[in-house]
Design a protein around this motif. Structure first.
Motif, PDB file in Angstrom:
ATOM      1  N   LYS A 145     -11.702 -24.248  28.560  1.00 17.48           N
ATOM      2  CA  LYS A 145     -10.329 -24.743  28.332  1.00 17.48           C
ATOM      3  C   LYS A 145      -9.308 -23.870  27.864  1.00 17.48           C
ATOM      4  CE  LYS A 145     -11.853 -29.402  27.049  1.00 17.48           C
ATOM      5  NZ  LYS A 145     -11.960 -30.744  26.200  1.00 17.48           N
ATOM      6  N   THR A 148     -10.616 -26.959  33.750  1.00 16.29           N
ATOM      7  CA  THR A 148     -10.676 -28.354  33.547  1.00 16.29           C
ATOM      8  C   THR A 148     -12.179 -28.806  33.649  1.00 16.29           C
ATOM      9  OG1 THR A 148      -8.616 -28.971  34.205  1.00 16.29           O
ATOM     10  CG2 THR A 148     -10.303 -30.631  34.078  1.00 16.29           C
ATOM     11  N   TRP A 149     -12.712 -29.352  32.543  1.00 17.06           N
ATOM     12  CA  TRP A 149     -14.180 -29.722  32.819  1.00 17.06           C
ATOM     13  C   TRP A 149     -14.526 -31.094  33.356  1.00 17.06           C
ATOM     14  CZ3 TRP A 149     -17.521 -31.534  27.574  1.00 17.06           C
ATOM     15  CH2 TRP A 149     -18.793 -31.697  28.135  1.00 17.06           C
ATOM     16  N   GLU A 173     -12.844 -33.709  30.552  1.00 15.60           N
ATOM     17  CA  GLU A 173     -11.340 -34.508  30.831  1.00 15.60           C
ATOM     18  C   GLU A 173     -11.318 -35.226  32.049  1.00 15.60           C
ATOM     19  OE1 GLU A 173      -8.662 -30.801  29.949  1.00 15.60           O
ATOM     20  OE2 GLU A 173     -10.542 -29.746  30.244  1.00 15.60           O
TER      21      GLU A 173
END
Length: 357
Positions: free
Chosen positions: A148, A153-154, A173
């Protein structure tokens, strides 16, 4: 290409620089750069299943894609399982059994060591894809913080509402809701529950949409415009497609596998541990049938079974023989089209928009 009447889709596409809310599934062993490039050229998101790749291979894959396209792609890893409990006597029975389907196996056939997970994570951080995704569990907090901080973005792949809530609490996310229709391995956190917690996508998707506050991507059993439109109607912000792209020429699928998918009814696939030791959805081949017989030895744990079956799988691909091939396929595989991936994605999204209110 997106419609302003669907604000969730619009927000998702704008966030990730997409022209269509269609993501290529990150399929380990089936992620040639050419397939992602074609998907990205049509405005979708490319993907790399990096499970089996060294850090150098991860870097090389990203370079190969970026020399052709600057669009967003997703890199994916499995969260490692605990070390397997080995049973050498049982492995001998498996080697004898597998010898009927491929080359003879030596006593060290189950000993292959997976790539170093920490080194793979560091390689992904260095590559800096738009998205880093997880399956089979959750990334450790320090890695989540690092990705992050670097602006990535995860996306967390889940197969139950409970897993979705855990992923949200851990800092994911975007949630990728994967139905049991999916081909290959599902992203179940607990390998022992992969065959008992079988939730279809169109029951799972609205339940997760209602349970979390994050965007939800739908995957598993989506391979045509009807599936895309239905997933969006049930609250998805985007869809992820794997089997539906596997017959595209850029996927470079062996001919026998691609031909079998074209004629496979949903019931012609089955969950099996016979290839890797983890449950995955495959076409019902001769080897899969034999492995399910009462007198067949039970698969070894992952990744021992994957190592044991490697010679058989490689020989089957070399000789284009479906019988011993690890022919992963979702229940909607018959809908996959043998078209260039860029053309296929463009047509899928145009047709889906005509079906949407």
């Amino acid at each position: 290409m997106t419609r302003s009447t669907h604000p969730k889709i619009q927000r998702f596409c704008e966030r990730f620089g997409l022209q269509a809310p269609i993501l290529l599934a990150p399929m380990a062993g089936l992620s040639p750069p050419a397939l992602s490039i074609a998907v990205m050229q049509a405005g979708g998101m490319g993907a790399c299943g990096a499970l089996l790749m060294s850090p150098a291979a991860i870097a090389d894959w990203a370079t190969a894609v970026r020399t052709q396209h600057s669009g967003p792609f997703n890199m994916n890893l499995w969260i490692p399982d605990p070390a397997p409990v080995r049973d050498r006597a049982h492995e001998q029975r498996l080697r004898d059994f597998l010898g009927h389907w491929g080359p003879a196996l030596g006593p060290d056939a189950g000993d292959a060591t997976p790539p170093d997970f920490q080194a793979q994570c560091e390689a992904m951080l260095a590559v800096r894809p738009a998205v880093i995704s997880s399956v089979m569990g959750l990334y450790p907090p320090d890695f989540v913080a690092a990705l992050k901080a670097a602006g990535m973005t995860w996306f967390a792949n889940v197969s139950t509402v409970t897993e979705a809530l855990a992923a949200q609490a851990a800092g994911a996310e975007v949630i990728v809701a994967q139905g049991m229709e999916a081909g290959g391995h599902r992203g179940c956190f607990d390998a022992q529950q992969a065959e008992s917690q079988l939730v279809g996508l169109f029951a799972l998707l609205p339940a997760i949409v209602d349970a979390v506050t994050l965007p939800v991507v739908a995957t598993g059993g989506i391979a045509d415009a009807r599936g895309i439109a239905a997933a969006i109607a049930l609250g998805a912000s985007a869809v992820q497609i794997g089997s539906g792209f596997m017959r595209c020429p850029e996927a470079q699928l062996p001919g026998a596998w691609a031909a079998a998918m074209a004629h496979a009814k949903p019931e012609d696939t089955v969950l099996t541990r016979a290839f890797s030791g983890r449950a995955g959805r495959s076409l019902i081949t001769e080897y899969v049938r034999a492995s399910q017989a009462d007198n067949a030895p039970q698969p070894a744990p992952y990744p021992v079974q994957r190592s044991l079956t490697r010679a058989m799988r490689e020989a089957a691909i070399q000789h284009n023989t479906l019988a011993g091939m690890q022919a992963w396929a979702g229940q909607a595989s018959y809908l996959a089209q043998a078209k260039p991936a860029q053309q296929h994605l463009t047509e899928l999204w145009a047709d889906a928009q005509r079906l949407m209110p």
